[in-house]
Design a protein around this motif. Structure first.
Motif, PDB file in Angstrom:
ATOM      1  N   ALA A 133       0.876  -1.174   0.000  1.00  0.00           N
ATOM      2  CA  ALA A 133       0.000   0.000   0.000  1.00  0.00           C
ATOM      3  C   ALA A 133       0.913   1.223   0.000  1.00  0.00           C
ATOM      4  CB  ALA A 133      -0.910  -0.002   1.216  1.00  0.00           C
ATOM      5  N   ILE A 134       0.954   1.924  -1.124  1.00  0.00           N
ATOM      6  CA  ILE A 134       1.969   2.953  -1.359  1.00  0.00           C
ATOM      7  C   ILE A 134       1.346   4.349  -1.303  1.00  0.00           C
ATOM      8  CG2 ILE A 134       3.695   3.770  -3.027  1.00  0.00           C
ATOM      9  CD1 ILE A 134       3.577   0.922  -4.255  1.00  0.00           C
ATOM     10  N   GLY A 135       2.068   5.282  -0.683  1.00  0.00           N
ATOM     11  CA  GLY A 135       1.677   6.681  -0.744  1.00  0.00           C
ATOM     12  C   GLY A 135       0.963   7.210   0.474  1.00  0.00           C
ATOM     13  N   ALA A 136       0.804   6.384   1.503  1.00  0.00           N
ATOM     14  CA  ALA A 136       0.148   6.855   2.729  1.00  0.00           C
ATOM     15  C   ALA A 136       0.693   6.070   3.906  1.00  0.00           C
ATOM     16  CB  ALA A 136      -1.369   6.679   2.638  1.00  0.00           C
ATOM     17  N   GLU A 137       0.881   6.765   5.021  1.00  0.00           N
ATOM     18  CA  GLU A 137       1.330   6.118   6.254  1.00  0.00           C
ATOM     19  C   GLU A 137       0.165   6.159   7.215  1.00  0.00           C
ATOM     20  OE1 GLU A 137       5.418   5.990   8.857  1.00  0.00           O
ATOM     21  OE2 GLU A 137       4.737   7.925   8.075  1.00  0.00           O
ATOM     22  N   ASP A 138      -0.460   5.001   7.409  1.00  0.00           N
ATOM     23  CA  ASP A 138      -1.708   4.959   8.146  1.00  0.00           C
ATOM     24  C   ASP A 138      -1.784   3.656   8.934  1.00  0.00           C
ATOM     25  OD1 ASP A 138      -4.334   4.881   9.032  1.00  0.00           O
ATOM     26  OD2 ASP A 138      -5.175   5.631   7.174  1.00  0.00           O
ATOM     27  N   PRO A 139      -2.023   3.701  10.242  1.00  0.00           N
ATOM     28  CA  PRO A 139      -2.160   2.464  11.019  1.00  0.00           C
ATOM     29  C   PRO A 139      -3.238   1.540  10.468  1.00  0.00           C
ATOM     30  CG  PRO A 139      -2.031   4.371  12.473  1.00  0.00           C
ATOM     31  CD  PRO A 139      -2.161   4.900  11.082  1.00  0.00           C
ATOM     32  N   ALA A 140      -4.285   2.126   9.869  1.00  0.00           N
ATOM     33  CA  ALA A 140      -5.367   1.312   9.318  1.00  0.00           C
ATOM     34  C   ALA A 140      -4.873   0.427   8.179  1.00  0.00           C
ATOM     35  CB  ALA A 140      -6.502   2.211   8.835  1.00  0.00           C
ATOM     36  N   LEU A 141      -3.914   0.930   7.382  1.00  0.00           N
ATOM     37  CA  LEU A 141      -3.368   0.124   6.290  1.00  0.00           C
ATOM     38  C   LEU A 141      -2.539  -1.036   6.829  1.00  0.00           C
ATOM     39  CD1 LEU A 141      -2.264   2.853   3.728  1.00  0.00           C
ATOM     40  CD2 LEU A 141      -4.140   1.222   3.475  1.00  0.00           C
ATOM     41  N   ASP A 142      -1.733  -0.754   7.862  1.00  0.00           N
ATOM     42  CA  ASP A 142      -0.937  -1.820   8.461  1.00  0.00           C
ATOM     43  C   ASP A 142      -1.854  -2.896   9.035  1.00  0.00           C
ATOM     44  OD1 ASP A 142       1.007  -0.041   7.821  1.00  0.00           O
ATOM     45  OD2 ASP A 142       1.769   0.257   9.837  1.00  0.00           O
ATOM     46  N   ALA A 143      -2.889  -2.456   9.746  1.00  0.00           N
ATOM     47  CA  ALA A 143      -3.826  -3.408  10.337  1.00  0.00           C
ATOM     48  C   ALA A 143      -4.569  -4.178   9.255  1.00  0.00           C
ATOM     49  CB  ALA A 143      -4.814  -2.669  11.236  1.00  0.00           C
ATOM     50  N   GLU A 144      -4.922  -3.491   8.171  1.00  0.00           N
ATOM     51  CA  GLU A 144      -5.650  -4.134   7.082  1.00  0.00           C
ATOM     52  C   GLU A 144      -4.867  -5.312   6.517  1.00  0.00           C
ATOM     53  OE1 GLU A 144      -8.063  -2.411   3.401  1.00  0.00           O
ATOM     54  OE2 GLU A 144      -5.902  -2.313   3.032  1.00  0.00           O
TER      55      GLU A 144
END
Length: 533
Positions: A133-144
């Motif tokens: 997942a490129i272009g954003a630093e978001d805990p939700a992406l890591d959790a996803e």
């Protein structure tokens, strides 16, 4: 007979095992596709510099394991040893991050190559499914990503795995930890190569598997003690999101990644099998014929395979045998080694018998053939697809709920996998077998297709043609069209079919089940369309 063999440390994927490989890859990628990750494919080789800069010059991957070559044009290339660097290169080259809709979600699959010591379970050529997942630093992406991986493994039947979770910090706090770790490592009795590595990337030393090194690492500073407030808050949000999704994990303060591009969240799925010390610890080996039988009786369910493996290994150890023989597997799982060949005639014979039993409303016979397919290791999605076809082909409007039940079963099967999917397939099979039957939808489209294929595809009546574009009115398009909602009953007496098939009646409803009311409706509608009412 060919005298050539696959290079050492590589393998060929051939039927029937290739079918299992494809099923596993599809199961892992399905949650990603369903969550908006698009597929990307990159070349099998890249410039050496891409990996030395992206992966890290001090890593074993770059210093020892890459297959490199120099072209006639003096380009220095390497067979890709991992996927992330290539995917990021491709995304940046195509400016995907500048096209809006961040983050850019991508998944990939392919073959990768590392020159490692070839041994059981470790190859120089391996396959991988990954996601970025490129272009954003978001805990939700890591959790996803953690949640999607959990879904993928569970869809394969895996249950007794562990998820380890840690944070690697960021560019603000990681250098502080790096300095503290380097200071600690300089005081150890390490060989020259390891000390050199510690100066370049000390986290790589924590990954060192040698017992002599691991003993000295007791008391090493932990990264979690050096996280800045922002990283602590980020990590706590990841933990909260994963927990809220019902995914269990273990905090592992010693979990690190030596690859240079890792920051913040890092996680690992762990499962012991034949060789893991938490499993069988290499006490026995598994020949190919016994392995093939285990996979066959497991039917794509990793949990069933591991349970059978554990039982067979216990029996082999009790008999003081160094390997798990086919006979031992047969004895412990209490199943004959010969089932029907999933790639042969019986595969289609049993599938055909299942559908014909449903069509004939023999629910018990249908369940028998369903059980045979499940026990033979049939792909549950194949069975679900056959049930969806049967719902329209043999039931149709006699029971309008038949197709939604079959579709829901297919969706459930894709999400849960075996063994629980057997319950869903049984549910759908019983519902379809006991439903009233009608093939009117099948014969209707068959008759319509026959007319079209025989050339009866006349011009669309002018009043039905598109009248939205400029000049359509001059051509007579949409002129005289009667809007059905403006007339009593909502049915306008006007011609819809081309002249060539006007008056043809394709749909001939039966009087079975719910279709009986459609029979009355269609007769009344046809009368009103003719203007006779």
């Amino acid at each position: 007979m060919s005298t050539f063999q696959a290079p050492k440390g590589t393998y060929d994927l051939i039927p029937p095992r290739s079918a299992t490989f494809l099923a596993v890859r599809d199961a892992i990628s399905t949650p990603l596709r369903n969550s908006g990750y698009g597929y990307i494919e990159t070349p099998g080789f890249e410039n050496v510099e891409l990996f030395s800069r992206g992966v890290g010059e001090s890593t074993d991957i770059v210093t020892k394991e890459m297959y490199t070559l120099t072209t006639k044009g003096n380009d220095h290339l390497a067979l890709r040893p991992e996927g992330t660097a290539s995917v990021l290169r491709a995304a940046l080259q195509a400016n995907l991050h500048k096209q809006g809709n961040l983050p850019v979600k991508l998944w990939y699959s392919g073959s990768y190559y590392r020159y490692e010591r070839a041994q059981a379970g470790r190859y120089r050529h391996f396959s991988q499914v990954g996601a970025e997942a490129i272009g954003a630093e978001d805990p939700a992406l890591d959790a996803e990503l953690i949640i999607l991986a959990d879904q993928a493994y569970r869809s394969l039947g895996l249950r007794n795995f562990r998820i380890l979770l840690n944070s690697l910090g960021d560019k603000e706090c990681r250098p502080v930890y790096r300095e503290a770790l380097q200071s600690f490592l300089r005081g150890l009795d390490l060989d020259e190569e390891t000390l050199r590595r510690a100066e370049i990337n000390p986290l790589r030393v924590l990954d060192d598997k040698r017992e002599s090194v691991q003993k000295q690492l007791v008391g090493a500073p932990l990264l979690g003690d050096y996280l800045c407030d922002a990283c602590k808050a980020y990590h706590e949000e990841v933990r909260a999101l994963v927990t809220a999704a019902g995914v269990e994990f273990e905090d592992d303060a010693k979990l690190v990644r030596g690859l240079d591009y890792y920051t913040r969240t890092t996680f690992e799925f762990v499962h012991g099998g034949l060789t893991d010390e938490r499993g069988l610890g290499g006490a026995v080996t598994l020949p190919e014929d016994a392995e093939a039988h285990l996979l066959r009786v497991a039917g794509g369910d990793a949990r069933r395979a591991l349970t059978a493996l554990e039982a067979a290994a216990g029996a082999a150890i009790a008999k003081r045998e160094p390997e798990i023989t086919l006979q031992t597997v047969e004895e412990t799982v209490d199943r004959a080694a010969v089932k029907y060949d999933r790639d042969g005639d019986q595969h289609y014979d049993v599938a055909s018998a299942l559908i014909k039993s449903i069509r004939g409303s023999d629910v018990d016979a249908a369940l028998h053939y369903l059980a045979r397919m499940i026990e033979a290791g049939e792909d549950p999605r194949f069975i679900a697809r056959r049930l969806m076809i049967s719902a329209s082909e043999d039931i149709g409007l006699a029971d309008p709920n038949a197709l939604p039940i079959a579709v829901a079963a297919a969706q459930a099967v894709a999400m849960i996998g075996f063994p629980e999917a057997a319950l869903t397939l049984s549910h759908a099979t019983i519902a379809l077998a006991l439903a009233p039957k009608s093939n009117a939808a099948t014969t209707a489209i068959g008759a319509a297709l026959a007319d079209v294929r025989n050339g009866l595809a006349g011009s669309v009546p002018p009043h039905l043609r598109d009248g939205h574009y400029k000049g359509a009115a001059k051509l007579g398009h949409a002129q005289g069209y009667v809007y059905p909602h403006d007339v009593p009953g909502g049915i306008a007496a006007q011609q819809y079919a081309p002249d060539e098939v006007r008056g043809r009646q394709y749909y001939e409803p039966t009087r079975y089940g719910a279709e009986a009311r459609y029979a009355d409706v269609v007769e009344r509608v046809r009368t009103r369309l003719k203007g006779d009412e």
